[in-house]
Design a protein around this motif. Structure first.
Motif, PDB file in Angstrom:
ATOM      1  N   ASN A  20     -31.282 -20.142  -2.138  1.00  0.00           N
ATOM      2  CA  ASN A  20     -30.597 -20.041  -0.848  1.00  0.00           C
ATOM      3  C   ASN A  20     -31.646 -20.239   0.230  1.00  0.00           C
ATOM      4  OD1 ASN A  20     -29.579 -18.741   1.673  1.00  0.00           O
ATOM      5  ND2 ASN A  20     -27.801 -18.270   0.400  1.00  0.00           N
ATOM      6  N   SER A  21     -31.403 -21.189   1.127  1.00  0.00           N
ATOM      7  CA  SER A  21     -32.400 -21.531   2.143  1.00  0.00           C
ATOM      8  C   SER A  21     -32.684 -20.372   3.095  1.00  0.00           C
ATOM      9  CB  SER A  21     -31.933 -22.756   2.939  1.00  0.00           C
ATOM     10  OG  SER A  21     -30.695 -22.481   3.582  1.00  0.00           O
ATOM     11  N   ASN A  22     -31.765 -19.406   3.194  1.00  0.00           N
ATOM     12  CA  ASN A  22     -31.957 -18.261   4.089  1.00  0.00           C
ATOM     13  C   ASN A  22     -32.666 -17.091   3.410  1.00  0.00           C
ATOM     14  OD1 ASN A  22     -30.465 -19.306   6.430  1.00  0.00           O
ATOM     15  ND2 ASN A  22     -28.663 -19.143   5.099  1.00  0.00           N
ATOM     16  N   LEU A  23     -32.886 -17.207   2.114  1.00  0.00           N
ATOM     17  CA  LEU A  23     -33.446 -16.099   1.339  1.00  0.00           C
ATOM     18  C   LEU A  23     -34.955 -16.249   1.223  1.00  0.00           C
ATOM     19  CD1 LEU A  23     -32.809 -13.594  -0.465  1.00  0.00           C
ATOM     20  CD2 LEU A  23     -32.605 -15.199  -2.382  1.00  0.00           C
ATOM     21  N   THR A  24     -35.696 -15.225   1.662  1.00  0.00           N
ATOM     22  CA  THR A  24     -37.145 -15.255   1.558  1.00  0.00           C
ATOM     23  C   THR A  24     -37.571 -14.759   0.181  1.00  0.00           C
ATOM     24  OG1 THR A  24     -37.423 -13.019   2.408  1.00  0.00           O
ATOM     25  CG2 THR A  24     -37.369 -14.809   4.020  1.00  0.00           C
ATOM     26  N   HIS A  37     -29.730  -8.965  10.095  1.00  0.00           N
ATOM     27  CA  HIS A  37     -28.862  -9.684   9.154  1.00  0.00           C
ATOM     28  C   HIS A  37     -29.653 -10.550   8.169  1.00  0.00           C
ATOM     29  CE1 HIS A  37     -25.794  -8.304  11.882  1.00  0.00           C
ATOM     30  NE2 HIS A  37     -26.239  -9.061  12.863  1.00  0.00           N
ATOM     31  N   ARG A  38     -30.660  -9.955   7.558  1.00  0.00           N
ATOM     32  CA  ARG A  38     -31.452 -10.690   6.578  1.00  0.00           C
ATOM     33  C   ARG A  38     -30.659 -10.896   5.285  1.00  0.00           C
ATOM     34  NH1 ARG A  38     -35.591  -7.039   8.625  1.00  0.00           N
ATOM     35  NH2 ARG A  38     -37.149  -8.209   9.818  1.00  0.00           N
ATOM     36  N   TYR A  39     -31.059 -11.902   4.540  1.00  0.00           N
ATOM     37  CA  TYR A  39     -30.417 -12.215   3.263  1.00  0.00           C
ATOM     38  C   TYR A  39     -31.190 -11.569   2.116  1.00  0.00           C
ATOM     39  CZ  TYR A  39     -27.107 -15.615   5.145  1.00  0.00           C
ATOM     40  OH  TYR A  39     -26.066 -16.220   5.811  1.00  0.00           O
ATOM     41  N   TYR A  40     -30.450 -11.091   1.125  1.00  0.00           N
ATOM     42  CA  TYR A  40     -31.048 -10.461  -0.051  1.00  0.00           C
ATOM     43  C   TYR A  40     -30.355 -10.985  -1.308  1.00  0.00           C
ATOM     44  CZ  TYR A  40     -33.132  -6.987   3.079  1.00  0.00           C
ATOM     45  OH  TYR A  40     -33.849  -6.361   4.064  1.00  0.00           O
ATOM     46  N   TYR A  47     -26.718 -12.529  -0.265  1.00  0.00           N
ATOM     47  CA  TYR A  47     -25.763 -12.019   0.721  1.00  0.00           C
ATOM     48  C   TYR A  47     -26.507 -11.454   1.924  1.00  0.00           C
ATOM     49  CZ  TYR A  47     -21.649 -12.715  -2.162  1.00  0.00           C
ATOM     50  OH  TYR A  47     -20.630 -13.285  -2.884  1.00  0.00           O
ATOM     51  N   GLN A  48     -25.827 -11.520   3.064  1.00  0.00           N
ATOM     52  CA  GLN A  48     -26.429 -11.126   4.322  1.00  0.00           C
ATOM     53  C   GLN A  48     -26.156  -9.654   4.604  1.00  0.00           C
ATOM     54  OE1 GLN A  48     -24.975 -13.452   7.617  1.00  0.00           O
ATOM     55  NE2 GLN A  48     -26.879 -13.243   8.770  1.00  0.00           N
ATOM     56  N   ASN A 102     -36.131 -11.904  -3.116  1.00  0.00           N
ATOM     57  CA  ASN A 102     -35.616 -12.657  -4.252  1.00  0.00           C
ATOM     58  C   ASN A 102     -36.119 -12.011  -5.545  1.00  0.00           C
ATOM     59  OD1 ASN A 102     -34.388 -14.709  -5.773  1.00  0.00           O
ATOM     60  ND2 ASN A 102     -35.053 -16.298  -4.352  1.00  0.00           N
TER      61      ASN A 102
END
Length: 538
Positions: free
Chosen positions: A61-65, A115-118, A108-109, A69
């Motif tokens: 996911n491009s939004n997931l650091t 609103h970070r992604y995990y 998911y945000q 992860n």
């Protein structure tokens, strides 16, 4: 069997001593293990050790650091560390595994800003109730962990998620009536209202919460499922998640089923320890013969951390909180005593000054300026704190990485990958050796597991207390000052002590006229076995 004894003689009275017996012999003298002997080590499966690189599959996911992860830790990695003797050398006899159930493959945000992604690397977003997360392994590997651990006299606790599932879970898709609603009548979202709506609040919009009070089918399904995990894996118990958000009827139903289906027919004790943030009364309401054996003692933790970190806080505050703990749970309790947890800023980040005690930006620090240990004294502070939780009543809980002084700000920075061998520096290796020694002292001295608690001194810098059982007395003295301190310890006359043996240095300290002078190193601790004469008839 339990015997409680107090002595009143010549106008002097002792405290009440609780003595536990097994077949007429005081506990701690036989090769007979009880829950009081546990030393729990918390393992976050994804962040511990990668034993099989073939299942190291990050979520795309491009939004997931990367920090949120999957890191690649797995069940095979835990098996490897069990069999190479890592936990044996550390002295651990109970492993608490983070949830191993299958989690969502998507990111998911988080609802709160920013609103970070995990991903579900932590295991608390289940999409199945019987399948093991494929990035960790499979059910056979989980069974192997339990089997191999038992060969090393190590118990296994499975982290069970009973409060909620992920919205991708078949239970939510097929049985919407099993779950509560996210919307409140006043138009608000029933979201993260931990205390206002503690039995109905949701953790995230994508984590539907069970409504056990209004769905008998959900109650029976999930309690049956929990029993299934125990019977299928032969695990020794549960770490129960989010206890206060689940009604008592669930815990009573589950414990009744555990007793009738496992404990009685299989002659096998099952240990359950829960997680609850709240008052002593709330925490204690779940601890009884029909529900949980214990919970983590966060109330004591909330006082202990600032006392050990802040030079202006006194040990007198901690001793006062300790007495409240005893009033709530008894001196001989099974409450889990923690220094770190996967939900807390790591102790080393406080000790090293990277995160302040009242920081409201601990998460941002973890994301933008992750702590690095800069000061040797921080390792001394960590060992001092561990010497405390390894010598007080209750069960010590070591979070993975505590033994080497791992640092970290708030979640997920406090969940870094564990390091071993050549990956740890010289200071961390020295810390590991000292922690091994502290754990060994607890395991070798029954008073530290079964003894009562007698406060000798509690002032700005010194905390001294005695643990006594029918086998021995042990004195613990802590110094949180940056200076060497000489302190005088006054012993009760009833003890008739004539000598103290230092369990760390191997030296003997004399006792004259019921007093002893002790030299404590800066940010240091001493643990003495007290040798005493038989009580004389006078």
């Amino acid at each position: 069997n339990v015997l409680r004894v107090a002595v009143n003689r010549n106008g002097l009275s002792s405290n009440i001593q609780t003595v536990m017996f097994y077949d007429g012999i005081p506990e701690g003298t036989l090769n007979h293990r009880t829950d009081y002997d546990d030393i729990i080590y918390a393992v976050m499966v994804d962040r511990f050790f990668d034993g099989d690189s073939g299942n190291s599959i990050p979520v795309v996911n491009s939004n997931l650091t990367q920090k949120a992860n999957y890191f690649g830790g797995d069940l095979q990695g835990i098996i490897d560390k069990i069999n190479d003797g890592y936990f044996d050398s550390l002295g651990i006899n109970t492993l608490w595994l983070s949830p191993v159930v299958d989690n969502t493959d998507s990111a998911y945000q988080e609802y709160p800003e920013p609103h970070r992604y995990y991903s579900g690397y932590h295991g608390y977003w289940p999409v199945s109730s019987v399948k093991v997360e494929e990035r960790f392994g499979n059910l056979n590997l989980l069974k192997s962990i339990v089997n191999d651990a038992h060969k090393h006299s190590i118990h296994i606790l499975i982290d069970y998620v009973a409060n909620h599932v992920h919205k991708e879970h078949p239970y939510f898709k097929e049985h919407r009536d099993w779950f509560g609603t996210l919307e409140l009548p006043d138009g608000r979202l029933n979201l993260r209202l931990w205390d206002e709506h503690r039995l109905t609040t949701w953790f995230e919009p994508f984590l539907p919460k069970f409504d056990y009070e209004n769905s008998r089918e959900a109650l029976d399904t999930m309690t049956d499922n929990a029993v299934w995990w125990l019977k299928e894996t032969d695990a020794d118990g549960f770490r129960q998640d989010a206890v206060k958000h689940i009604p008592n009827i669930f815990w009573r139903t589950l414990t009744r089923k555990i007793k009738s289906r496992i404990s009685v027919p299989d002659h096998r004790d099952i240990f359950q320890i829960g997680e609850t943030f709240g008052s002593y009364e709330l925490v204690d309401s779940y601890i009884n013969n029909g529900q949980l054996n214990a919970q983590f003692n966060f109330n004591l933790y909330d006082t202990a951390i600032p006392v050990f970190i802040d030079p202006m806080r006194s040990f007198d505050e901690l001793d006062e909180q300790m007495q409240k703990t005893f009033d709530a749970y008894g001196v001989n309790n099974l409450m889990g005593n923690v220094m770190d947890s996967h939900d807390k800023v790591r102790f080393m980040a406080y000790a090293d000054g990277d995160v302040s005690l009242n920081a409201d930006n601990a998460a941002d620090i973890g994301w933008n300026n992750p702590p690095v240990v800069d000061h040797k004294s921080s390792y001394d502070k960590l060992k001092l704190y561990l010497s405390y939780i390894l010598t007080i009543p209750g069960i010590p809980v070591i979070d993975y990485g505590d033994e080497i002084g791992m640092t970290g700000a708030a979640d997920p920075d406090n969940r870094r990958m564990m390091r071993f061998g050549n990956e740890i520096n010289d200071q961390e290796k020295e810390t590991l050796k000292d922690v091994q020694k502290l754990i060994r002292i607890r395991r070798e001295n029954s008073a530290l597991r079964y003894g009562d608690f007698y406060t000798v001194k509690a002032d700005d810098n010194i905390y001294a207390y005695i643990r006594s059982d029918l086998n021995e007395r042990v004195l613990i003295v802590l110094n949180k000052s940056n200076n060497e301190i000489n302190t005088s310890i006054d012993f009760p006359q009833l003890f008739h002590i004539n000598n103290m043996y230092d369990l760390i240095t191997g030296q003997n300290n004399p006792i004259n006229d019921h007093k002893s002078e002790i030299k404590l190193q800066p940010i240091g601790y001493s643990i003495f076995k007290l040798n005493y004469n038989s009580i004389r008839n006078e």
